[in-house]
Design an enzyme around this catalytic site. Structure first.
Site, PDB file in Angstrom:
ATOM      1  N   CYS A  92      -5.495  -3.438  -6.671  1.00 55.44           N
ATOM      2  CA  CYS A  92      -4.712  -2.225  -6.419  1.00 55.44           C
ATOM      3  C   CYS A  92      -3.337  -2.752  -6.046  1.00 55.44           C
ATOM      4  CB  CYS A  92      -5.280  -1.379  -5.290  1.00 55.44           C
ATOM      5  SG  CYS A  92      -4.164  -0.005  -4.899  1.00 55.44           S
ATOM      6  N   CYS A  95      -1.788  -0.593  -2.952  1.00 59.45           N
ATOM      7  CA  CYS A  95      -2.332  -0.703  -1.595  1.00 59.45           C
ATOM      8  C   CYS A  95      -3.679  -1.427  -1.634  1.00 59.45           C
ATOM      9  CB  CYS A  95      -2.421   0.666  -0.935  1.00 59.45           C
ATOM     10  SG  CYS A  95      -3.091   1.974  -1.981  1.00 59.45           S
ATOM     11  N   SER A  96      -4.770  -0.722  -1.496  1.00 59.82           N
ATOM     12  CA  SER A  96      -6.069  -1.411  -1.418  1.00 59.82           C
ATOM     13  C   SER A  96      -7.201  -0.543  -1.950  1.00 59.82           C
ATOM     14  CB  SER A  96      -6.346  -1.801   0.027  1.00 59.82           C
ATOM     15  OG  SER A  96      -6.325  -0.638   0.838  1.00 59.82           O
ATOM     16  N   CYS A  97      -6.924   0.307  -2.955  1.00 58.34           N
ATOM     17  CA  CYS A  97      -7.953   1.207  -3.483  1.00 58.34           C
ATOM     18  C   CYS A  97      -9.146   0.390  -3.990  1.00 58.34           C
ATOM     19  CB  CYS A  97      -7.375   2.066  -4.595  1.00 58.34           C
ATOM     20  SG  CYS A  97      -6.029   3.118  -3.973  1.00 58.34           S
TER      21      CYS A  97
END
Ligand code: FE
Length: 191
Positions: A92, A95-97
């Site tokens: 991602c 961000c951090s999906c």
């Protein structure tokens, strides 16, 4: 970051927007109850059941849901299959999906800026750092998760695993292999 998160939680709780006990229950669920063993079961089923594999590749959300794995951050799942000619690697960049229902919470490196920026420029170099060297001819596709679409990588079924049942196969499926940052374990390595 820790302080910012705590400050935000305090403000939201004071205003009555969130219940701290509910937050604790959520965190506990994803830290201790939901994890990559879920995804490993999905992969093992796909390796052993051609009809399930087809379903998973066609409608991952429904196929994964049929095994009881659904919910937050897994509403729009896409499954991709690694083959000798094509390897998928998930990131991602924003961000951090991450697909919580099948993999739990993301590892620290997945959230780090160096991984997120480098993997799109030099996937082969990043894979080498994970100890994965793919043949020259293997195409590498980097998939960028979004706030909606979350990916599950189906790693290649390892050689020598023909006689194994679903449970033994699931034990070969590592978290990293379902992100594309690793390979499934060889049966001997797992033992
Ligand atoms: Fe994200």
């Amino acid at each position: 970051m820790d302080l910012r998160v705590r400050a935000l939680e305090t403000v939201l709780a004071e205003k009555g927007y969130v219940d701290p006990a509910a937050l604790d229950a959520l965190v506990d669920t994803y830290q201790t109850k939901v994890g990559p063993r879920n995804g490993a079961k999905v992969v093992a089923r796909a390796w052993t059941d051609p009809a399930f594999r087809e379903w998973l590749l066609g409608d991952a959300t429904a196929a994964i849901g049929s095994l009881g794995f659904s919910g937050r951050q897994g509403e729009h799942m896409v499954a991709v299959e690694n083959t000798p000619s094509r390897h998928h690697l998930v990131v991602c960049t924003l961000c951090s999906c991450y697909p919580w229902p099948v993999l739990g919470l993301p590892p620290t490196w997945y959230k780090s800026a160096p991984y997120r920026s480098r993997v799109v420029r030099d996937p082969r170099g990043v894979l080498a750092e994970f100890g994965v060297t793919l043949p020259e001819g293997t195409e590498i596709r980097v998939l960028d998760s979004t706030a909606e679409i979350r990916y599950l990588v189906i790693p290649q079924r390892p050689a020598g695993s023909q006689g194994l049942g679903e449970e033994a196969l699931a034990a070969l499926v590592t978290r990293d292999s379902m992100i594309g940052a690793g390979l499934a374990l060889a049966p001997t390595a797992a033992r």
